[in-house]
Design a protein around this motif. Structure first.
Motif, PDB file in Angstrom:
ATOM      1  N   HIS A   1       0.804  -0.956  -0.630  1.00 37.95           N
ATOM      2  CA  HIS A   1      -0.168  -0.151  -0.035  1.00 37.95           C
ATOM      3  C   HIS A   1       0.781   1.106  -0.003  1.00 37.95           C
ATOM      4  O   HIS A   1       0.639   2.263  -0.869  1.00 37.95           O
TER       5      HIS A   1
ATOM      6  N   GLY B   1       3.714   1.955  -1.389  1.00 40.54           N
ATOM      7  CA  GLY B   1       3.713   2.014  -2.866  1.00 40.54           C
ATOM      8  C   GLY B   1       4.988   2.356  -3.183  1.00 40.54           C
ATOM      9  O   GLY B   1       5.177   3.279  -3.867  1.00 40.54           O
TER      10      GLY B   1
ATOM     11  N   ASP C   1       2.888  -4.038  -6.676  1.00 39.06           N
ATOM     12  CA  ASP C   1       2.768  -2.029  -6.009  1.00 39.06           C
ATOM     13  C   ASP C   1       3.896  -1.438  -5.501  1.00 39.06           C
ATOM     14  O   ASP C   1       4.331  -0.090  -5.756  1.00 39.06           O
TER      15      ASP C   1
END
Length: 465
Positions: free
Chosen positions: A335, A337, A366
């Motif tokens: 998440h 990234g 990601d």
């Protein structure tokens, strides 16, 4: 010559009444074909049935979640806001029974989302009382008034909060318990993922029965309504709600609603409370802390807590021994990234005994920079995994990379023959974005073999977000 009616020609009004009763019964039972025939034959969808169960066909369909029948009745001219005895509308019936799918049909047709019955119940107050999370979400999305009082002077949030922590089985039994009756409790998942509890009773002679139901969605509903109303609920109270429902909901629905609520706060006090959970001695608290902090403060591509969260998660890769918590850490790293997380993502994924899931593919894609050969090779390997979800998400991740190389194109093209059409659609999207003519092959297959709206949209509108 037409055959004679037994006993003479029937009264036309009587035939009409028979048709109305048949329409009501067919709507209640979800008999779409019969409903269609009766409507074509002239049955009035707005006429109250005069049988034993007097009511409107649309209300019957809504009460029993017959969304297809509801659509047919509305197309035939049924008044979406028509009222039965007691002022009940179809949407009120859908809300009282937690039928979100039919509620959407009614709302799209113009149902009044805040209409009250004669007792003052609104769709939102009824759904909150039942604990019907999915229904509440539909109503809030439709703009239902969360501050409207019911006939008892309670707002939906008052109702939901009052039910948080209540022993649902006992409360339902109190509503129907009679001397000499036998009762059984049933549990299953409702369509929105919350647990549906049913208490059914039967008299000693077996001639009388009664049943009541409710769902364990009150904690999630209370959280949603608090957010809607701008009410600040202490972190510890929200965490308690999440932990209590972790193994009760089908897919941890309450857990994620609470985590999302906390993640939107973007304040230091909440962040520190979640960071403290991440080092708790209790594995379940650590798991929740990680899940809630994973996207803390994210808004419009801004990540104000990234430089505090990333080191915390990187350290947990080294110190965490619980596989479930480590899975959350992996997802949280994804998440962020941020390519700085790649070594730690690879560390987790390549550990001996690690069981691969779609989280591996999502997290790797990601944080993968365009020129990292080892990471790219691993992601491509995942597109051939035996697990369908892993292949699907790995293909989606590969398709979404900014890089465009022959290796990536060939890996995507190889998935056009995949038995899973979602994977084919993702591969098609990736090839289309790169201007590869082979995308047409994938699009043709998906459109010919799939009726899934998402898959079809991927190949017909590949650039949509």
């Amino acid at each position: 010559m037409a055959p004679a009616w037994p006993g003479g020609r029937p009264d036309q009004a009587r035939v009409r009444v028979m048709h109305e009763e048949q329409l009501y019964r067919a709507a209640l039972n979800g008999e779409s074909e019969t409903v269609g025939k009766l409507l074509t034959g002239g049955a009035d969808p707005n006429q109250l049935s005069q049988g034993e169960e007097e009511g409107l066909p649309l209300c019957a369909a809504a009460a029993w979640d017959r969304s297809e029948v509801a659509s047919a009745l509305l197309t035939a001219g049924a008044d979406v806001n028509g009222r039965e005895a007691g002022g009940w509308t179809a949407l009120l019936w859908a809300a009282a029974n937690g039928h979100a799918a039919t509620a959407r049909v009614l709302i799209e047709a113009g149902a009044e989302v805040d209409a009250s019955n004669d007792d003052g119940d609104t769709p939102l107050s009824l759904a909150a009382r039942r604990g019907a999370l999915g229904m509440v979400q539909v109503l809030l999305e439709a703009g239902a008034d969360h501050e409207k009082f019911d006939g008892d002077g309670d707002m939906p949030i008052d109702i939901a909060v009052a039910w948080v922590g209540v022993h649902l089985e006992s409360a339902l039994l109190d509503q129907v318990e009679q001397d000499g009756w036998e009762y059984v409790v049933g549990r299953q998942y409702a369509k929105d993922g919350t647990e549906l509890v049913t208490v059914a009773g039967r008299s000693a002679d077996g001639e009388q029965t009664e049943q009541v139901q409710a769902q364990r969605g009150h904690a999630a509903i209370a959280t949603l309504l608090e957010d809607t109303a701008g009410i600040y609920t202490p972190v510890d109270r929200l965490v308690a709600r999440a932990l209590a429902h972790r193994d009760v909901d089908e897919d941890a629905e309450t857990w994620w609603i609470v985590a999302d609520s906390l993640g939107k706060r973007a304040d230091d006090e909440t962040y520190e409370a979640l960071a403290k959970l991440c080092v708790s001695e209790d594995a379940r608290e650590r798991e929740f802390g990680v899940d809630a902090i994973a996207q803390f403060g994210f808004a419009d591509d801004e990540k104000p807590y990234l430089d505090r969260t990333l080191p915390l998660l990187q350290k947990m890769v080294t110190t965490e021994g619980n596989p479930q918590v480590l899975r959350s850490v992996l997802a949280a790293l994804g998440h962020q990234g941020d390519p700085r997380a790649l070594p730690h993502v690879l560390d987790v994924i390549r550990r001996p005994g690690h069981q691969r899931t779609m989280t591996d593919a999502i997290a790797l894609a990601d944080v993968l920079p365009p020129d990292h050969e080892e990471g790219l090779a691993l992601l491509i390997e995942m597109t051939t995994d035996e697990d369908t979800e892993v292949r699907d998400w790995a293909t989606a991740g590969l398709a979404g990379l900014s890089a465009d190389t022959p290796v990536i194109r060939e890996a995507l093209a190889a998935r056009l023959a995949d038995p899973d059409l979602r994977t084919v659609a993702e591969a098609t999207r990736g090839l289309s974005a790169r201007g590869d003519e082979r995308a047409a092959q994938g699009a043709a297959r998906v459109l010919a073999e799939s009726d899934d709206e998402y898959e079809r949209d991927l190949v017909t509108n590949p650039n949509a977000e």
